[in-house]
Design an enzyme around this catalytic site. Sequence first.
Site, short mmCIF file in Angstrom:
data_model
loop_
_atom_site.label_atom_id
_atom_site.label_comp_id
_atom_site.label_asym_id
_atom_site.label_seq_id
_atom_site.Cartn_x
_atom_site.Cartn_y
_atom_site.Cartn_z
N HIS A 192 68.69 33.84 -74.06
CA HIS A 192 67.43 33.17 -73.75
C HIS A 192 66.50 34.08 -72.93
CE1 HIS A 192 65.30 29.42 -73.27
NE2 HIS A 192 65.09 29.73 -72.00
N GLU A 418 74.28 37.28 -92.30
CA GLU A 418 74.62 37.02 -90.89
C GLU A 418 76.13 36.99 -90.69
OE1 GLU A 418 71.45 34.16 -89.09
OE2 GLU A 418 72.06 33.30 -91.01
N ASP A 442 73.21 36.99 -85.38
CA ASP A 442 74.46 36.36 -85.79
C ASP A 442 75.43 37.36 -86.40
OD1 ASP A 442 74.54 33.61 -85.05
OD2 ASP A 442 72.83 33.29 -86.37
N CYS A 489 65.69 40.79 -89.66
CA CYS A 489 64.85 39.83 -88.94
C CYS A 489 65.50 39.36 -87.64
CB CYS A 489 64.51 38.62 -89.81
SG CYS A 489 65.94 37.63 -90.23
C1 PEP Z 1 69.78 36.13 -86.61
O1 PEP Z 1 70.86 35.55 -86.54
O2 PEP Z 1 69.65 37.36 -86.40
C2 PEP Z 1 68.55 35.38 -86.93
C3 PEP Z 1 67.41 35.99 -87.15
O3 PEP Z 1 68.64 34.02 -86.93
P1 PEP Z 1 68.64 33.13 -85.59
O4 PEP Z 1 68.42 34.04 -84.42
O5 PEP Z 1 67.60 32.12 -85.78
O6 PEP Z 1 70.05 32.57 -85.64
MG MG Z 2 71.02 33.52 -87.25
#
Ligand code: PEP
Ligand code: MG
Length: 541
Positions: A192, A418, A442, A489
Site C-alpha cells: 500500500h 500472473e 502477482d 502492467c
Molecule cells: C499484477 O498482479 O501485477 C497486476 C497488475 O494486478 P493487480 O496488482 O491488480 O493484482
Molecule cells: Mg494481479
Amino acid sequence: MPDDGPWEGAAGRLSGLGVSQGRAAGPMIRLADPPELPAPRPVADPGAEAATVAKALEAVAAELNRRALAAGGEAAEILEALAMIAEDPMLLEEAERLTGDGHDAAHALDAAFAKHREALAALGGYLGERAADLDDLRHRAIAAALGLPMPGLPSPGHPYVLVATDLSPADTAGLGPDVLALVTEHGGPTSHTAILARGRGLPAVVACGGVMDLADGTVIGVDGGTGEVAIGLTESETAEVGQAEDARRARLRTSRGPGRTADGHPVRLLLNIGSAADLERDAAQADAEGVGLFRTEFLFLDRKQAPSFEEQVAAYADVFSGTEQVVVRTLDAGTDKPLPFLGLPQEQNPALGVRGLRVDRLLPGVLDTQLDAIAEAARRTGAEPWVMAPMVTTVGEASDFARRARARGIGRVGVMVEVPAAALRAGRMLQEVDFLSIGTNDLAQYTFAADRQHSALADLLDPRQPALLELIALCAEAGRRAGKPVGVCGEAAGDPLLAPLLVGLGVTSLSMAPVCVPAVREALAGLTLDECRERAQAALD
Ligand code: PEP
Ligand code: MG
C-alpha cells in the site's frame, strides 16, 4: 548530491527497497508509536472519567477533520469517514458505560474500541478488513485520554522526511505537502505504501531495517530509486539534493510523446486506471498511448449488490470514450480485493483460492454479464477495447475465455500472466489469444511463494529477482515468435530503473500509474535497445 558521488558527506548509510523514484533530503521525524496502556488505576470520580472519554473522542474527530480540510480530494473523504467513526454515539455510550463500571478513561476506551472492532471483524469481507482502521483511532483516543501527543502524522511546521514502521490508511491518506519523502521499516514493493507514494510522486524506500533507530531531527537523504538512505547530510548537500530534484521534476513535467529507446525502438507507454475519473484527472499530464490496465473491480469494491448490466455498460463506456485504446481486465475479485457482492465463501488461503478468473467456476454468470456489458459499451461508443482475464493458469482457461469473449464480437482477447504455470506455457497460450500482459505483482507473489503484502519477504518480491526476469523473458520470446504483443502492467513497469530492463527482455509495452510515465519515458530515451538488452542480461546473470 551529484550523480557520480551521491551521499559523499554522509556519516552512515542504510539500505532498503527503493519503490518510488526521486531523491529528497531533510530532517527526519518518526511517526509516534501507539501509546502504551498503563496499569488500570482506581477510579474515584466516574463522571470525570466519562468526561475525559468524551473529550478524547472529540479531540480525535477534530484532528482528523482538520487534516481532511488540509488534504482535500479523496484523502479528505477517507479522513472524514474516520472522523465519523470517532464520533459514533454507540462508541461513546459504550465507553461512558464502562467508566460507570469503574474503568478509568483509557481502559474504558480500549475496551469500547475492542468491542467495536470485534463486531466489524465478524462481518468479514471488506468491512472486516476495515477493522484495522479502528486500531488507529483507538491509539489516538487513548493518547488523548492520557494527555500524550496523538500518534499519527507530525505537523512540525517545516518540510520533513517521514519515517515509520509502517503507515496506516489514515496516515497515508493524510500526507501533507510538507512530507518530502517516506521511509518505512516494513512494506514491500507492491505494498500500500509503495503504490500510494508512487501515485503521489513522493520518493520512498520501504523495508529499510534500522531506520526507526535514528533520532528525530537527523538529516537524512533518501534515494527512492536505489533504496539508499544516507545519514547526516550537510546543509549544502541537502540544498543540492533539493535543487537537483526540482530540476528533475521540472524536466519531467515537459516530457511528451511516445515511448522510444535512444535508437528509436518503440515501446508503448500505457496507463493503469480504475475508473474514468482516473483517466480524466491524470491522462493529459502523462501523455500516454492509451490504457494498458483498466482494473474493473476497482469500480465495485464497496458494493453489496451486484452492479447491473446497464450500470456496467455506462461505467465502461465512460472509459472507452475517454481514450483511444483500452485494455479492460475482467473482474479480479478475491484475496486483497474482495468484492462483497459476490458473496464468495471465506477461505483459509485466499491468494491460492477462488480469485480472478477462477470465480467463474462458482459464479459463471458474472463473467458472462461483464463480457456482454463490455461488448455493449464498445458498440455504443464505437471503441475497440482489448479484453483480458486475470489469474489465468492453464491453456484451457485461456481458450475458454477467448471463445466466450470472441463470441460477443470482442476483437482482441488476451490473458494476464500472473501465475508461473501460465508463463511457462506462454507460447501455447499465444496460440489461443492475441496478447499477454504480465502482472509482475502477482507473478512475483506466486513465483516466490511470498505474500505480496508481507514486509518481511520484500526482498523476495523485488522484481529484479532473476527467476522472475526469466519468466518474463520466456513470455516476451513467445510473443516475438508469435508476432503478438507482450506487455507488463505490474508495478515494475512504472519503475524507471526496471523499465529498460523489461524492454531489454523483449516486452513491447509498459503500463503504469500515470505519474510514472514521464520518468519511464525519460529512462528509455537515455538508452539504446542494445544497452537495455545488456542490462537485462546482467540482471539475469
Ligand atoms: C499484477 O498482479 O501485477 C497486476 C497488475 O494486478 P493487480 O496488482 O491488480 O493484482
Ligand atoms: Mg494481479
